[in-house]
Motif scaffolding. Structure first.
Motif, PDB file in Angstrom:
ATOM      1  N   ALA A   1       0.854  -1.191   0.000  1.00  0.00           N
ATOM      2  CA  ALA A   1       0.000   0.000   0.000  1.00  0.00           C
ATOM      3  C   ALA A   1       0.889   1.240   0.000  1.00  0.00           C
ATOM      4  CB  ALA A   1      -0.903  -0.006   1.229  1.00  0.00           C
ATOM      5  N   ASP A   2       0.401   2.332  -0.601  1.00  0.00           N
ATOM      6  CA  ASP A   2       1.181   3.579  -0.648  1.00  0.00           C
ATOM      7  C   ASP A   2       0.849   4.436   0.565  1.00  0.00           C
ATOM      8  OD1 ASP A   2       2.387   2.985  -3.109  1.00  0.00           O
ATOM      9  OD2 ASP A   2       0.564   3.587  -4.175  1.00  0.00           O
TER      10      ASP A   2
ATOM     11  N   TYR B   1      -0.907  12.594  -6.103  1.00  0.00           N
ATOM     12  CA  TYR B   1      -0.872  11.126  -6.130  1.00  0.00           C
ATOM     13  C   TYR B   1      -1.701  10.597  -7.288  1.00  0.00           C
ATOM     14  CZ  TYR B   1      -1.432   6.257  -4.850  1.00  0.00           C
ATOM     15  OH  TYR B   1      -1.426   4.896  -4.885  1.00  0.00           O
TER      16      TYR B   1
ATOM     17  N   ASN C   1      -0.285   8.380 -10.364  1.00  0.00           N
ATOM     18  CA  ASN C   1      -0.548   6.936 -10.279  1.00  0.00           C
ATOM     19  C   ASN C   1      -1.787   6.433 -10.994  1.00  0.00           C
ATOM     20  OD1 ASN C   1       1.570   5.876  -8.259  1.00  0.00           O
ATOM     21  ND2 ASN C   1       0.783   7.747  -7.321  1.00  0.00           N
TER      22      ASN C   1
ATOM     23  N   GLU D   1     -11.176   1.178  -8.565  1.00  0.00           N
ATOM     24  CA  GLU D   1      -9.891   0.468  -8.640  1.00  0.00           C
ATOM     25  C   GLU D   1      -8.853   1.055  -7.704  1.00  0.00           C
ATOM     26  OE1 GLU D   1      -8.236  -0.377 -12.380  1.00  0.00           O
ATOM     27  OE2 GLU D   1      -9.974  -1.523 -13.045  1.00  0.00           O
ATOM     28  N   THR D   2      -9.051   2.326  -7.312  1.00  0.00           N
ATOM     29  CA  THR D   2      -8.133   2.947  -6.359  1.00  0.00           C
ATOM     30  C   THR D   2      -8.925   3.414  -5.140  1.00  0.00           C
ATOM     31  OG1 THR D   2      -6.631   3.679  -8.099  1.00  0.00           O
ATOM     32  CG2 THR D   2      -6.494   4.840  -6.003  1.00  0.00           C
TER      33      THR D   2
ATOM     34  N   ALA E   1      -4.654  -4.086  -0.496  1.00  0.00           N
ATOM     35  CA  ALA E   1      -5.593  -4.108  -1.621  1.00  0.00           C
ATOM     36  C   ALA E   1      -6.220  -5.497  -1.779  1.00  0.00           C
ATOM     37  CB  ALA E   1      -4.862  -3.709  -2.897  1.00  0.00           C
TER      38      ALA E   1
ATOM     39  N   MET F   1      -2.975  -8.468  -7.460  1.00  0.00           N
ATOM     40  CA  MET F   1      -3.810  -7.438  -6.839  1.00  0.00           C
ATOM     41  C   MET F   1      -5.019  -7.121  -7.719  1.00  0.00           C
ATOM     42  SD  MET F   1      -2.416  -6.719  -4.071  1.00  0.00           S
ATOM     43  CE  MET F   1      -0.863  -6.771  -3.213  1.00  0.00           C
TER      44      MET F   1
ATOM     45  N   ARG G   1      -7.261  -2.285  -6.858  1.00  0.00           N
ATOM     46  CA  ARG G   1      -5.912  -2.779  -7.170  1.00  0.00           C
ATOM     47  C   ARG G   1      -4.894  -2.054  -6.306  1.00  0.00           C
ATOM     48  NH1 ARG G   1      -6.467  -5.175 -12.346  1.00  0.00           N
ATOM     49  NH2 ARG G   1      -8.234  -4.266 -13.415  1.00  0.00           N
ATOM     50  N   ARG G   2      -5.300  -0.828  -5.856  1.00  0.00           N
ATOM     51  CA  ARG G   2      -4.350   0.039  -5.201  1.00  0.00           C
ATOM     52  C   ARG G   2      -5.008   0.688  -3.994  1.00  0.00           C
ATOM     53  NH1 ARG G   2      -4.045   3.252  -9.187  1.00  0.00           N
ATOM     54  NH2 ARG G   2      -2.303   2.410 -10.347  1.00  0.00           N
TER      55      ARG G   2
ATOM     56  N   ALA H   1      -4.100   3.596  -1.020  1.00  0.00           N
ATOM     57  CA  ALA H   1      -3.154   4.608  -0.558  1.00  0.00           C
ATOM     58  C   ALA H   1      -3.694   5.229   0.721  1.00  0.00           C
ATOM     59  CB  ALA H   1      -2.959   5.678  -1.631  1.00  0.00           C
TER      60      ALA H   1
END
Lengths: 236, 491
Positions: free
Chosen positions: A72-73, A90, A94, A169-170, A209, A221, A227-228, A230
């Motif tokens: 994870a970010d 970000y 990204n 997705e994020t 994720a 992922m 998928r992501r 943060a």
């Protein structure tokens, strides 16, 4: 006889043994356990041994180390006012955005998120309400972070609709460093303090994720959810 | 063919199945190594296993009371609690809920209880469009198979099998699309299942734990599919069994700490969701109805038996990952919803001893399953009990004669020693100069898949006698040396 009665009487018969405590004693044991839940050793002292010495770090350090392991970010900001710009940066770096160069983020009615200076940032379009199928980015605020495993605790409701964390997705989660605690036990206490002791429809503990290892044993992922993930960490 | 002879035949098939053997060869490097790392990282892992065992035992010893408390609190939170004595009853309750909701499409997240009662098949017979949303379960569904592992249902499949079935089943997609990597296949499945999530009328999940103090269900997944299954449709059905209840959240956390570490080697599963009732008045998302079905299906009989500790199980799958038999034959050969050691311990109680008691014979009793079980279920002694019960069942003439002969031998020490001596000498002769025997005459089933170590020295009893003799000599020598020292020190 109803199924309920049949099952309960089968259980009572199964548990009935000469050495069995009396019905009153059993009922008292259950009432006591629920009124005063046990603090199972070593709940509060639980620590993970870490070859890099992360266990020696502060709660925030451990939390960040766990998030890094999960892929994870972490976006750290110095003040609340910096959150919209950091988030926009970000997203620009990204997340593939649409042709207009405008990234749409979806969020609920959370008062803290709403009060952020969004107008100071260009490049973000904000949509309100629960997530829709076409949403690419969901933004939520977490009530607590658990240092033990890098877990985020979110609750359902209009402020932060659950679907924000599962359809896009994020998923970007805003968390105050002061809300990072050591264990799930403490995170639940923070949650109950925030809701006035009421259980929300769902408590969502999110640890990295969405992932699957079901094809060829390889961890990938973005199985169904984000998928992501943060985490925007800010300090008061 | 009886269930037992079918089992023998399926074992032979599995051992000769080269792709399956390659898939199973990855288990030690994957789950087993993952659990070892996760265990090393948690300083309190072993003490936590005992805490977890005691939590489960306490909950089972007060099961009636915690179920009543759970029901009362879940009802207060707006959930509807249903009780089902048998699998058939549970299926009928789900069918009624789906019909009342006017449902067409039903999404399902992975639930071993639903496998146990064959819920998907029942719903499909009633013309509902049912789709499994756990990726592994989805693969198993479209290949018309059964899961071969309780947490990794498609562990027997290779990536190329998945690409094959996607090309056959997803006929509406471009035939020349690329499906070379797991990422490409997962993206395809994601797209197909996303449409199902969005159009579903009813979502069915299981529950990992039920919490009595609040009437909540705890549901864990790595994919997030249970959350989409429960959040998007109008109706959420939680199908679970009566043994899943724990008293409080304080009791749930130690179990959750052990569950993912024991199962996949993760410190925590990606999504752990606590559900307490349906959508609230101010909620923008979430289901309008939340139904919880509590299934018995043989569990109260286990509770009444000496095998009660089997009900502690939290379904992590560590016992099968560490089982030399499971890792040799995979899950399908067991022909049982729950394979591996926990399957051998649990399935005879759920499916009937005549259907499944023979599964306990598929164990070397090495005890690794017990060593890794997060709730310390005495799996070996439970399997031994099923073996004794299985003795009452009819067997082949050959098996009866062999068991009878063995029993006679074991009761006559002198004849036993004489036979053991002959056997040890013959095996040594067969091995020649080598340390291993590659093929045994008459008993080639033993050496078809592995070598037999040749005996070193005499029989076990001879070696034991020699050892005891040497120890006695040493003790005597020590005593006389001590006496000598004592007499030296006398002035």
């Amino acid at each position: 006889m109803s199924h309920r009665l049949r099952i309960l009487s089968r259980i009572r018969k199964a548990l009935d043994a000469p050495a069995m405590p009396s019905e009153t004693a059993r009922a008292e044991a259950v009432a006591e356990r629920i009124a005063h839940p046990p603090q199972h050793w070593p709940l509060r002292s639980i620590q993970t041994a870490d070859p890099e010495g992360a266990a020696q770090l502060t709660l925030i350090g451990r939390f960040k180390a766990q998030l890094a392991r999960l892929g994870a970010d972490v976006i750290e900001v110095g003040s609340v006012a910096e959150i919209p710009a950091a988030l926009a940066n970000y997203v620009a770096a990204n997340v593939a955005d649409d042709a207009a160069g405008l990234a749409r983020i979806r969020m609920g009615s959370d008062a803290f998120l709403a009060a952020l200076p969004w107008s100071s940032t260009s490049g973000l379009e904000i949509a309100a309400g629960m997530a829709e199928a076409a949403d690419v980015i969901g933004v939520s605020r977490a009530i607590a972070g658990v240092a033990e495993t890098g877990t985020l605790l979110l609750v359902s409701g209009a402020e932060n609709p659950v679907t924000l964390g599962y359809l896009p997705e994020t998923h970007i989660v805003v968390l105050e460093t002061g809300a990072i605690v050591a264990s799930y036990e403490e995170a639940m206490q923070s949650m109950l303090a925030a809701t006035g002791g009421r259980m929300p429809r769902t408590v969502n503990l999110i640890t990295g994720a969405s992932r699957t290892g079901d094809i060829g044993g390889k961890i990938v992922m973005g199985a169904h959810g984000p998928r992501r993930v943060a985490v925007v960490l800010w300090s008061a | 063919m009886t269930a037992r002879t079918q089992f023998d035949a399926d074992i032979d098939t599995a051992l000769a199945d080269a792709p399956l053997q390659r898939a199973l060869a990855d288990v030690p490097a994957g789950f087993v190594a993952g659990r070892r790392r996760a265990r090393e990282e948690l300083l309190e892992f072993e003490p936590l296993r005992r805490v977890a065992r005691d939590i489960r035992d306490h909950a089972l010893a007060h099961l009636d009371l915690y179920l009543e408390a759970f029901e009362s609190n879940a009802t207060k939170a707006g959930s509807r609690v249903h009780w089902a004595a048998s699998g058939d009853d549970a299926c009928r309750i789900v069918l009624d809920i789906c019909r009342a909701a006017g449902a067409r499409t039903i999404t399902k997240s992975k639930s071993m209880v639903s496998e146990e009662i064959e819920l998907r098949e029942r719903l499909q017979d009633a013309e509902f469009d049912v789709v499994e949303t756990d990726l592994g379960e989805y693969l198993v569904q479209i290949r018309n198979e059964k899961p071969s592992h309780i947490i990794a249902p498609a562990i027997h499949m290779r990536a190329e099998d998945v690409a094959d079935v996607f090309r056959r089943q997803h006929g509406h997609l471009a035939p020349d699309r690329k499906l070379d990597t797991p990422e490409e296949m997962i993206a395809e499945a994601r797209g197909i299942l996303r449409d199902k999530f969005l159009s579903a009328d009813v979502g069915i999940t299981g529950a990992n734990f039920l919490v009595a103090e609040s009437g909540s269900a705890i549901i864990v997944t790595n994919e997030g599919n249970a959350d989409l299954t429960m959040s998007l449709p109008k109706v959420h059905v939680i199908l679970t069994s009566i043994d899943k209840v724990v008293p409080t959240f304080s009791d749930a956390w130690p179990l959750l700490r052990l569950l993912a570490r024991s199962a996949t080697g993760q410190a925590f599963t990606a999504y752990t969701t606590i559900v307490t009732g349906p959508r609230r008045p101010d909620d923008p998302d979430g289901p309008e109805q939340c139904h919880i079905i509590l299934l018995d299906n043989g569990r109260t009989e286990l509770l009444a038996s000496e095998m009660r500790p089997v009900l502690r199980c939290i379904r992590c799958g560590a016992c099968m990952n560490h089982c030399p038999v499971y890792c040799s034959i995979g899950g399908h050969a067991y022909n049982s919803v729950y394979p591996g050691p926990i399957g051998a311990a649990l399935s005879p109680a759920l499916a009937g001893a005549e259907q499944a008691a023979h599964l306990a014979e598929a164990s070397t009793f090495c005890g690794r399953c017990e060593q890794v079980c997060p709730v310390e279920i005495p799996l070996v002694s439970v399997m031994r009990q099923w073996r004794s019960l299985a003795l009452e069942q009819p067997r082949s003439r050959r098996a009866r004669v062999m068991l009878h002969t063995w029993a006679r031998l074991a009761q006559h020490p002198r004849i036993y020693r004489w036979c053991a001596g002959i056997a040890a000498r013959s095996l040594k002769w067969l091995a020649g100069s080598g340390a291993r025997i590659r093929r045994l005459p008459f008993l080639h089933a033993w050496t078809d898949y592995r070598d037999l170590a040749a005996p070193q020295g005499g029989t076990f009893q001879q070696q034991w006698a020699q050892r005891e003799h040497k120890r006695a000599q040493r003790d005597r020598a020590d005593v006389s040396a001590a006496r000598a020292r004592k007499s030296d020190s006398v002035p």
